[in-house]
Motif scaffolding. Structure first.
Motif, short mmCIF file in Angstrom:
data_model
loop_
_atom_site.label_atom_id
_atom_site.label_comp_id
_atom_site.label_asym_id
_atom_site.label_seq_id
_atom_site.Cartn_x
_atom_site.Cartn_y
_atom_site.Cartn_z
N GLY A 56 4.07 -12.57 -2.90
CA GLY A 56 4.90 -11.94 -1.88
C GLY A 56 5.97 -12.86 -1.34
O GLY A 56 7.06 -12.41 -0.95
N ASP A 57 5.69 -14.17 -1.34
CA ASP A 57 6.65 -15.13 -0.77
C ASP A 57 7.85 -15.38 -1.68
O ASP A 57 8.72 -16.17 -1.33
CB ASP A 57 5.95 -16.45 -0.46
CG ASP A 57 4.98 -16.32 0.70
OD1 ASP A 57 5.31 -15.59 1.65
OD2 ASP A 57 3.90 -16.93 0.67
N LYS A 58 7.90 -14.70 -2.83
CA LYS A 58 9.09 -14.80 -3.68
C LYS A 58 10.33 -14.28 -2.96
O LYS A 58 11.46 -14.54 -3.39
CB LYS A 58 8.86 -14.05 -4.99
CG LYS A 58 9.93 -14.29 -6.03
CD LYS A 58 9.52 -13.74 -7.39
CE LYS A 58 9.51 -12.23 -7.43
NZ LYS A 58 10.90 -11.69 -7.39
N VAL A 59 10.12 -13.58 -1.86
CA VAL A 59 11.28 -13.06 -1.10
C VAL A 59 12.15 -14.19 -0.56
O VAL A 59 13.29 -13.94 -0.17
CB VAL A 59 10.82 -12.15 0.07
CG1 VAL A 59 10.14 -10.90 -0.46
CG2 VAL A 59 9.92 -12.90 1.04
N VAL A 60 11.65 -15.43 -0.52
CA VAL A 60 12.48 -16.53 -0.02
C VAL A 60 13.75 -16.65 -0.87
O VAL A 60 14.82 -16.97 -0.35
CB VAL A 60 11.73 -17.87 0.02
CG1 VAL A 60 10.53 -17.80 0.94
CG2 VAL A 60 11.32 -18.34 -1.37
N SER A 92 10.05 -16.33 -11.96
CA SER A 92 10.95 -15.34 -11.37
C SER A 92 10.37 -13.94 -11.40
O SER A 92 10.83 -13.06 -10.67
CB SER A 92 12.30 -15.35 -12.10
OG SER A 92 12.12 -15.03 -13.47
N SER A 93 9.33 -13.72 -12.22
CA SER A 93 8.67 -12.41 -12.27
C SER A 93 7.35 -12.42 -11.51
O SER A 93 6.53 -11.51 -11.67
CB SER A 93 8.41 -12.02 -13.74
OG SER A 93 9.61 -11.95 -14.47
N SER A 94 7.15 -13.40 -10.68
CA SER A 94 5.89 -13.56 -9.97
C SER A 94 5.60 -12.38 -9.04
O SER A 94 6.52 -11.75 -8.50
CB SER A 94 5.92 -14.84 -9.14
OG SER A 94 4.76 -14.97 -8.34
N SER A 114 -3.37 -19.47 -4.87
CA SER A 114 -3.85 -18.10 -5.11
C SER A 114 -3.95 -17.81 -6.60
O SER A 114 -4.94 -17.23 -7.08
CB SER A 114 -2.92 -17.09 -4.44
OG SER A 114 -2.94 -17.24 -3.03
N MET A 115 -2.93 -18.23 -7.36
CA MET A 115 -2.97 -18.00 -8.80
C MET A 115 -4.01 -18.89 -9.47
O MET A 115 -4.64 -18.50 -10.45
CB MET A 115 -1.60 -18.22 -9.42
CG MET A 115 -0.62 -17.09 -9.17
SD MET A 115 -1.21 -15.44 -9.70
CE MET A 115 -1.43 -15.69 -11.46
N VAL A 140 -0.54 -22.74 -14.29
CA VAL A 140 -0.46 -22.11 -12.97
C VAL A 140 0.98 -22.20 -12.47
O VAL A 140 1.58 -23.27 -12.46
CB VAL A 140 -1.42 -22.79 -11.98
CG1 VAL A 140 -1.28 -22.17 -10.59
CG2 VAL A 140 -2.86 -22.67 -12.48
N GLU A 141 1.52 -21.08 -12.08
CA GLU A 141 2.90 -21.04 -11.60
C GLU A 141 3.04 -21.71 -10.24
O GLU A 141 2.07 -21.88 -9.50
CB GLU A 141 3.40 -19.60 -11.52
CG GLU A 141 2.68 -18.75 -10.48
CD GLU A 141 3.15 -17.30 -10.50
OE1 GLU A 141 3.55 -16.82 -9.43
OE2 GLU A 141 3.09 -16.65 -11.57
#
Length: 283
Positions: free
Chosen positions: A261-265, A256-258, A23-24, A229-230
């Motif tokens: 939405g899946d950063k919730v993992v 960590s500041s992404s 996506s990024m 790309v992160e």
């Protein structure tokens, strides 16, 4: 909560780098193509979708050179008429991001796809463009658009796909006057639009969130820059799960500041690891 998890013999450990976020990558490639000058995009994975966006950018406004995991994108600062159909392969992002851009910079174009791509919903653009006096025709194998985007208000639903919002966010800053995106229904997958806003800012373009949608100042210009790309948080979830089962895997390449939405993992992992929250029988 109780769970029994079977540990692999010897467990797993070491250091991994999360695969790049597709996506990024889409967003970085398109921003760099719209900027006048040279951008170096690192940590790319050349899936068919990303390759489609790179190829389409090359048709519209950029010279593209690729390496093993990188691309050099030279935005020309000028935009050529789309003389050949733009093959979006099976990439919904390529199709929906590029249609408004082509209208803004090249007067439209013909977009083709494969598989089920063109059978996916396209009504938000169809209804919007017809209301604006822009030609729109969808056939079994192609979508043809023709005309010029003008500054103003663009109303569309938010509950079909956030990709339509992102496409307009790319194109509207290039117009001479200010524009507004007005959402007629709640925006689903807002995290993806937040990712778009971050990518725009990285390349010198701004858009403001309002209580109805987004306000986009006109007369803006994308500025080239290097960008890595992160990593993809959803794929990192497998390694977080492994660590939750008693392994020791260091995960690199994540932001960590992404806005993903899946950063919730990571948040879920921290919660599950709190004393007394979960009982894991790892054997």
């Amino acid at each position: 909560m109780n769970a029994t998890i079977k540990r692999a013999p010897g467990g797993i450990g070491g250091t991994i780098t999360a695969p790049p976020s597709k996506s990024m990558a889409h967003r970085a490639v398109l921003c760099s193509a719209l900027a006048e000058g040279t951008s170096h995009i690192e940590n790319l994975e050349f899936s068919k979708d990303i390759s489609s966006t790179l190829s389409a950018a090359g048709q519209l406004c950029a010279k593209v050179r690729t390496g093993a995991d990188r691309a050099v994108v030279e935005g020309l600062g000028s935009f050529l008429p789309v003389s050949a159909p733009v093959d979006c392969c099976e990439s919904g992002s390529t199709l929906r991001f590029l249609i408004p851009v082509a209208l803004a910079v090249a007067g439209g174009g013909i977009f083709t796809g494969r598989g089920r791509l063109l059978s996916r919903p396209q009504e938000p653009y169809a209804n919007l463009f017809v209301a604006k006096g822009i030609f729109y025709a969808k056939e079994a194998q192609a979508i043809t658009v023709g005309g010029v985007l003008t500054p103003g208000t663009y109303s569309l639903p938010g509950d079909v796909s956030s990709q339509f919002v992102t496409g307009l966010l790319y194109a509207l800053p290039l117009l001479e006057g200010d524009s507004d995106i007005v959402l007629t229904s709640p925006l689903e997958s807002k995290g993806y639009v937040d990712m778009t806003l971050l990518a725009l800012r990285a390349f010198g373009v701004t858009a403001e969130e309002t209580n109805r949608g987004y306000h986009i100042p006109g007369g803006q210009r994308y500025r080239p820059r290097p960008l890595t790309v992160e990593g993809d948080w959803s794929q990192a979830g497998f390694y977080y799960a492994a660590n939750g089962a008693g392994n020791a895997v260091d995960i690199l390449g994540l932001n960590s500041s992404s806005a993903q939405g899946d950063k919730v993992v990571a948040d879920y992992y921290e919660i599950l690891c709190r004393p007394g929250y979960a009982e894991l029988d790892v054997s």
